[in-house]
Design a protein around this motif. Structure first.
Motif, mmCIF file in Angstrom:
data_model
loop_
_atom_site.group_PDB
_atom_site.id
_atom_site.type_symbol
_atom_site.label_atom_id
_atom_site.label_comp_id
_atom_site.label_asym_id
_atom_site.label_seq_id
_atom_site.Cartn_x
_atom_site.Cartn_y
_atom_site.Cartn_z
ATOM 1 N N VAL A 10 62.256 -23.983 1.561
ATOM 2 C CA VAL A 10 60.752 -23.794 1.627
ATOM 3 C C VAL A 10 59.824 -24.089 2.811
ATOM 4 N N GLY A 11 60.516 -24.262 3.950
ATOM 5 C CA GLY A 11 59.650 -24.985 5.006
ATOM 6 C C GLY A 11 60.703 -25.390 6.059
ATOM 7 N N SER A 12 60.078 -25.885 7.088
ATOM 8 C CA SER A 12 61.045 -26.554 8.320
ATOM 9 C C SER A 12 60.533 -27.795 8.889
ATOM 10 N N ILE A 13 61.138 -28.587 9.397
ATOM 11 C CA ILE A 13 60.814 -29.862 10.119
ATOM 12 C C ILE A 13 61.786 -30.137 11.261
ATOM 13 N N ALA A 14 61.081 -30.371 12.517
ATOM 14 C CA ALA A 14 61.856 -30.649 13.784
ATOM 15 C C ALA A 14 61.351 -31.910 14.393
ATOM 16 N N LEU A 15 62.328 -32.339 15.235
ATOM 17 C CA LEU A 15 62.052 -33.470 16.370
ATOM 18 C C LEU A 15 62.070 -32.569 17.758
ATOM 19 N N HIS A 16 61.243 -32.649 18.529
ATOM 20 C CA HIS A 16 61.383 -31.831 19.917
ATOM 21 C C HIS A 16 61.566 -32.969 21.010
ATOM 22 N N LEU A 17 62.474 -32.926 21.697
ATOM 23 C CA LEU A 17 62.501 -33.826 22.976
ATOM 24 C C LEU A 17 61.573 -33.556 23.900
ATOM 25 N N ARG A 18 60.819 -34.745 24.192
ATOM 26 C CA ARG A 18 59.688 -34.845 25.235
ATOM 27 C C ARG A 18 59.804 -35.621 26.123
ATOM 28 N N ASP A 59 52.531 -22.515 -1.679
ATOM 29 C CA ASP A 59 52.604 -22.933 -3.123
ATOM 30 C C ASP A 59 52.951 -24.193 -3.630
ATOM 31 N N LEU A 60 53.515 -24.975 -2.221
ATOM 32 C CA LEU A 60 54.057 -26.237 -2.554
ATOM 33 C C LEU A 60 53.274 -27.539 -1.735
ATOM 34 N N TRP A 61 52.255 -26.679 -1.197
ATOM 35 C CA TRP A 61 51.276 -28.049 -0.761
ATOM 36 C C TRP A 61 50.809 -28.893 -1.618
ATOM 37 N N GLY A 62 50.476 -30.071 -0.952
ATOM 38 C CA GLY A 62 49.678 -31.165 -1.860
ATOM 39 C C GLY A 62 50.951 -31.801 -2.757
ATOM 40 N N GLN A 63 52.073 -31.522 -2.630
ATOM 41 C CA GLN A 63 53.249 -32.434 -3.548
ATOM 42 C C GLN A 63 53.829 -33.614 -2.899
ATOM 43 N N GLY A 64 53.485 -33.710 -1.621
ATOM 44 C CA GLY A 64 54.215 -34.741 -0.823
ATOM 45 C C GLY A 64 55.397 -34.422 -0.127
ATOM 46 N N LEU A 65 55.805 -33.083 -0.177
ATOM 47 C CA LEU A 65 57.027 -32.669 0.056
ATOM 48 C C LEU A 65 57.282 -32.979 1.974
ATOM 49 N N TYR A 113 47.118 -33.659 9.282
ATOM 50 C CA TYR A 113 46.841 -35.017 9.830
ATOM 51 C C TYR A 113 46.954 -35.934 8.464
ATOM 52 N N ARG A 114 46.942 -35.554 7.219
ATOM 53 C CA ARG A 114 46.831 -36.537 6.262
ATOM 54 C C ARG A 114 48.527 -36.851 6.156
ATOM 55 N N VAL A 115 49.343 -35.996 6.354
ATOM 56 C CA VAL A 115 50.773 -36.085 6.374
ATOM 57 C C VAL A 115 50.883 -37.243 7.315
ATOM 58 N N MET A 116 50.545 -36.963 8.611
ATOM 59 C CA MET A 116 50.676 -37.886 9.531
ATOM 60 C C MET A 116 50.299 -39.336 9.290
#
Length: 189
Positions: A84-92, A108-114, A147-150
């Motif tokens: 349903v999505g992706s998440i990543a860590l990028h070396l900086r 359709d899954l926004w706002g559920q804290g996923l 930014y609310r997630v952050m």
């Protein structure tokens, strides 16, 4: 910052499984990657089928190396059994043990804290397994959901870059967020 000897995947949370991408994920990835609302504030998209195929090919290639400079993971919803999505860590910044986090989720899954759930798992990985000092994230200033997630992850807004990126022909302003290992807590605030 020596990486751990191995990366133990998948990473399980209450509702999610963070794992490597698979070739068969392409239709699910394309479903959110082609959505103009999902990609509205992203520097990419909406994706064509060819762009989605190229993304999956890059992900599979990166997964074959260790250590990875970019750790991009599929977010699989356990109950739905689909990506349903992706998440990543990028070396900086290796000497200063700093990575940047990014994420994307089906509309359709926004706002559920996923994304917060997935982000908390990656912060734990970064600070506890990788021994990071700092994890950063950035978003378009208009992207309130991002930014609310952050902020829910305990990240602090450190600044605003004015007209720092040109995306789809328009300049955008960007909020910068970060969290330090000493400020991070594995349990939700």
């Amino acid at each position: 910052m020596p990486p751990p000897a191995e990366l133990r995947l998948p990473i399980e949370t209450e509702r999610l499984r963070l794992r490597d991408f698979r070739l068969e994920d392409a239709p699910a990835v394309h479903a959110y990657g082609a959505d103009p609302e999902v990609t509205r504030y992203m520097p990419w998209g909406p994706n064509t089928p060819e762009e989605t195929a190229a993304f999956i090919a890059r992900a599979l290639e990166q997964q074959a190396t260790w250590p990875r400079l970019d750790l991009g993971l599929a977010i699989e919803h356990k109950a739905l059994g689909v990506v349903v999505g992706s998440i990543a860590l990028h070396l900086r910044d290796i000497p200063h043990r700093t990575l940047e986090m990014g994420y994307c989720l089906r509309r359709d899954l926004w706002g559920q804290g996923l994304v917060t759930e997935a982000g908390r798992a990656l912060l734990r990985l970064g600070f506890e397994e990788f021994g990071l000092h700092r994890i950063t994230a950035a978003c378009d200033v208009r992207n309130t959901g991002s930014y609310r997630v952050m902020e829910k992850l305990g990240m602090r807004r450190e600044g605003e870059l004015r007209k720092d990126r040109q995306i789809r022909g328009a300049w955008r302003d960007t909020y910068l967020y970060a969290i330090l290992a000493e400020s991070w807590s594995p349990s939700p605030p």
